[in-house]
Design a protein around this motif. Structure first.
Motif, mmCIF file in Angstrom:
data_model
loop_
_atom_site.group_PDB
_atom_site.id
_atom_site.type_symbol
_atom_site.label_atom_id
_atom_site.label_comp_id
_atom_site.label_asym_id
_atom_site.label_seq_id
_atom_site.Cartn_x
_atom_site.Cartn_y
_atom_site.Cartn_z
ATOM 1 N N GLY A 63 0.842 -1.183 0.000
ATOM 2 C CA GLY A 63 0.000 0.000 0.000
ATOM 3 C C GLY A 63 0.882 1.240 0.000
ATOM 4 N N LYS A 89 -3.238 3.794 2.400
ATOM 5 C CA LYS A 89 -3.937 2.770 1.621
ATOM 6 C C LYS A 89 -3.475 1.375 2.034
ATOM 7 C CE LYS A 89 -4.844 5.455 -2.569
ATOM 8 N NZ LYS A 89 -4.746 5.485 -4.049
ATOM 9 N N ARG A 90 -4.444 0.505 2.317
ATOM 10 C CA ARG A 90 -4.146 -0.894 2.610
ATOM 11 C C ARG A 90 -4.848 -1.757 1.563
ATOM 12 N NH1 ARG A 90 -5.092 -0.879 9.169
ATOM 13 N NH2 ARG A 90 -4.304 1.257 9.486
ATOM 14 N N ILE A 91 -4.104 -2.712 1.048
ATOM 15 C CA ILE A 91 -4.601 -3.516 -0.067
ATOM 16 C C ILE A 91 -4.570 -4.997 0.306
ATOM 17 C CG2 ILE A 91 -4.222 -4.170 -2.481
ATOM 18 C CD1 ILE A 91 -2.966 -1.405 -2.890
ATOM 19 N N LYS A 93 -5.305 -8.829 -1.486
ATOM 20 C CA LYS A 93 -5.600 -9.608 -2.691
ATOM 21 C C LYS A 93 -6.102 -10.991 -2.303
ATOM 22 C CE LYS A 93 -2.345 -7.225 -5.761
ATOM 23 N NZ LYS A 93 -1.215 -7.377 -6.699
ATOM 24 N N GLU A 116 -9.275 -7.736 -5.630
ATOM 25 C CA GLU A 116 -8.394 -6.846 -4.871
ATOM 26 C C GLU A 116 -9.248 -5.879 -4.077
ATOM 27 O OE1 GLU A 116 -4.604 -5.122 -6.553
ATOM 28 O OE2 GLU A 116 -5.749 -3.259 -6.310
ATOM 29 N N LEU A 118 -9.280 -2.530 -1.690
ATOM 30 C CA LEU A 118 -8.527 -1.327 -1.339
ATOM 31 C C LEU A 118 -9.289 -0.567 -0.262
ATOM 32 C CD1 LEU A 118 -6.376 0.901 -1.772
ATOM 33 C CD2 LEU A 118 -7.815 1.780 -3.613
ATOM 34 N N ASN A 120 -9.037 2.872 2.217
ATOM 35 C CA ASN A 120 -8.385 4.160 2.471
ATOM 36 C C ASN A 120 -8.653 4.613 3.900
ATOM 37 O OD1 ASN A 120 -7.326 4.444 -0.084
ATOM 38 N ND2 ASN A 120 -9.089 5.556 -0.867
#
Length: 255
Positions: A63, A89-91, A93, A116, A118, A120
């Motif tokens: 992120g 931002k943390r992502i 998958k 994915e 995402l 915020n």
């Protein structure tokens, strides 16, 4: 439990807001006059490698964190840095994953596909760090509160992508604890200094609600951060000059 979370958040915000606001006001009013070794403002940027507990078929994803910090030297060894990451931002998958929606056709099209997620946030933390004598390393710890902004999930197949708003499935607050190991390169950034930080964050709350992904889904990450302080040109020039050893000082005195 909700009352406890609210109380922790309010107290943390009050302390952080008082310290950070005073630092920011001083910097705006007096500019470089307060940009010294004992107090300065820095730009912060970091790359976190995110993961979430108990989420099957998931993989870590990078992120980004970006914001500002107030750096205060309390003593020869102790420092405090109230920090706000306005962009966090943390992502996540997940593959395979399936779209959950009240539309049978779309649900069938995006079943068992790659996805994915995402999220915020706006992160607020207060890092307390210790720097041993004659060392450029700093060891710190900090509570962190993350305020949710928005979240979306993107599902992909051969036909294209489908983006789903998942705000309703995401908790409004995530809080946890940071452990930090930093190295201060004093002569870097044209003498203004560069802080290199390796940190670990462990969240204490579930990120998603209503068992959207799994029953327990706490966030954690390992991150590499760079901090660029803003100090006076005069102090920067001083930082670029190597310190003289005791032997050199003695020789100069003899001469």
């Amino acid at each position: 439990m909700k009352i406890q979370k609210a109380a922790i958040t309010i107290v943390f915000l009050l302390i952080t807001n008082i310290v950070f606001s005073q630092a920011a006001i001083l910097a705006l009013l007096f500019g470089e006059k307060v940009a010294t070794e004992k107090f300065n403002i820095s730009m912060e940027i970091g790359i976190p490698m995110n993961s979430f507990s108990n989420v099957e078929n998931s993989s870590a994803a990078t992120g980004i964190n970006f914001g500002i910090a107030g750096n205060v030297k309390l003593s020869e060894n102790w420092y405090i840095s109230p920090t706000a990451y306005f962009l966090s931002k943390r992502i996540l998958k997940i593959s395979p994953n399936s779209l959950i929606i009240d539309n049978p056709e779309l649900s069938e099209l995006y079943k068992d596909v790659s996805s994915e997620i995402l999220i915020n946030y706006t992160d607020v933390n207060v890092l307390v760090a210790y720097q041993p004598n004659r060392s450029n390393f700093r060891f710190g710890i900090s509570p962190q509160v993350s305020f949710f902004n928005k979240a979306r999930a993107t599902f992909k197949n051969d036909l294209g992508e489908f983006e789903q708003n998942i705000n309703e499935y995401t908790n409004n607050i995530d809080y946890g604890l940071i452990g930090n190991v930093g190295y201060f390169l004093k002569s870097g950034h044209k003498g203004k200094g560069i802080h290199f930080n390796l940190r670990y964050y462990q969240g204490f709350t579930d990120v998603f609600t209503d068992n959207f992904i799994s029953e327990k889904n706490k966030s954690s990450y390992v991150a590499f951060h760079i901090s660029l302080p803003f100090i006076t040109d005069e102090l920067a020039e001083k930082n670029k000059k190597p310190k003289k050893s005791k032997k050199q000082k003695k020789k100069n005195e003899e001469i």
